[in-house]
Write a protein that holds these residues in place. Structure first.
Motif, PDB file in Angstrom:
ATOM      1  N   ASN A  57     -60.274  68.580  57.432  1.00  0.00           N
ATOM      2  CA  ASN A  57     -59.684  68.630  56.095  1.00  0.00           C
ATOM      3  C   ASN A  57     -58.246  69.134  56.130  1.00  0.00           C
ATOM      4  N   ARG A  58     -57.978  70.175  56.927  1.00  0.00           N
ATOM      5  CA  ARG A  58     -56.619  70.708  57.058  1.00  0.00           C
ATOM      6  C   ARG A  58     -55.677  69.662  57.647  1.00  0.00           C
ATOM      7  N   LYS A  61     -55.065  66.683  55.201  1.00  0.00           N
ATOM      8  CA  LYS A  61     -54.149  67.020  54.113  1.00  0.00           C
ATOM      9  C   LYS A  61     -52.717  67.146  54.625  1.00  0.00           C
ATOM     10  N   ARG A  66     -52.747  64.738  50.827  1.00  0.00           N
ATOM     11  CA  ARG A  66     -53.830  64.920  49.847  1.00  0.00           C
ATOM     12  C   ARG A  66     -55.103  65.249  50.604  1.00  0.00           C
ATOM     13  N   SER A  67     -56.050  65.822  49.884  1.00  0.00           N
ATOM     14  CA  SER A  67     -57.348  66.088  50.500  1.00  0.00           C
ATOM     15  C   SER A  67     -58.035  64.755  50.785  1.00  0.00           C
TER      16      SER A  67
END
Length: 94
Positions: A57-58, A61, A66-67
């Protein structure tokens, strides 16, 4: 060819390091899985080789801005993708 020489040649050709290139390919593949197959971020992360969903996720993004959830939702809307079963029906009629 030595590793340092490989890195120099790879970077000259791809304009990025081998590690960053592989990360980019994995993140793009995960994004495609989330859009095309409606996979969750955790499933897509695991399928492209991430052991940690939070690390995925990091990095996602940081790379896309964006996520994973936001990116998949926005791209599905932008592409107005039909579910795979609807696409098969369209292809059969042509």
């Amino acid at each position: 060819m030595s590793m340092p020489t490989f890195h120099v040649h790879f970077k000259a050709f791809a304009r990025t390091s081998p590690i960053q290139y592989i990360k980019s390919v994995r993140l793009h593949q995960a994004r495609l899985l989330m859009i095309r197959d409606n996979a969750t971020a955790a499933v897509a992360a695991a399928r492209v080789g991430y052991e940690s969903a939070s690390q995925f996720n990091r990095e996602f993004k940081r790379f896309f801005g964006r996520s994973p959830r936001e990116e998949a939702r926005e791209l599905r809307t932008a592409f107005s993708l039909l579910p795979p079963t609807q696409l098969e029906g369209i292809a059969d009629t042509h």
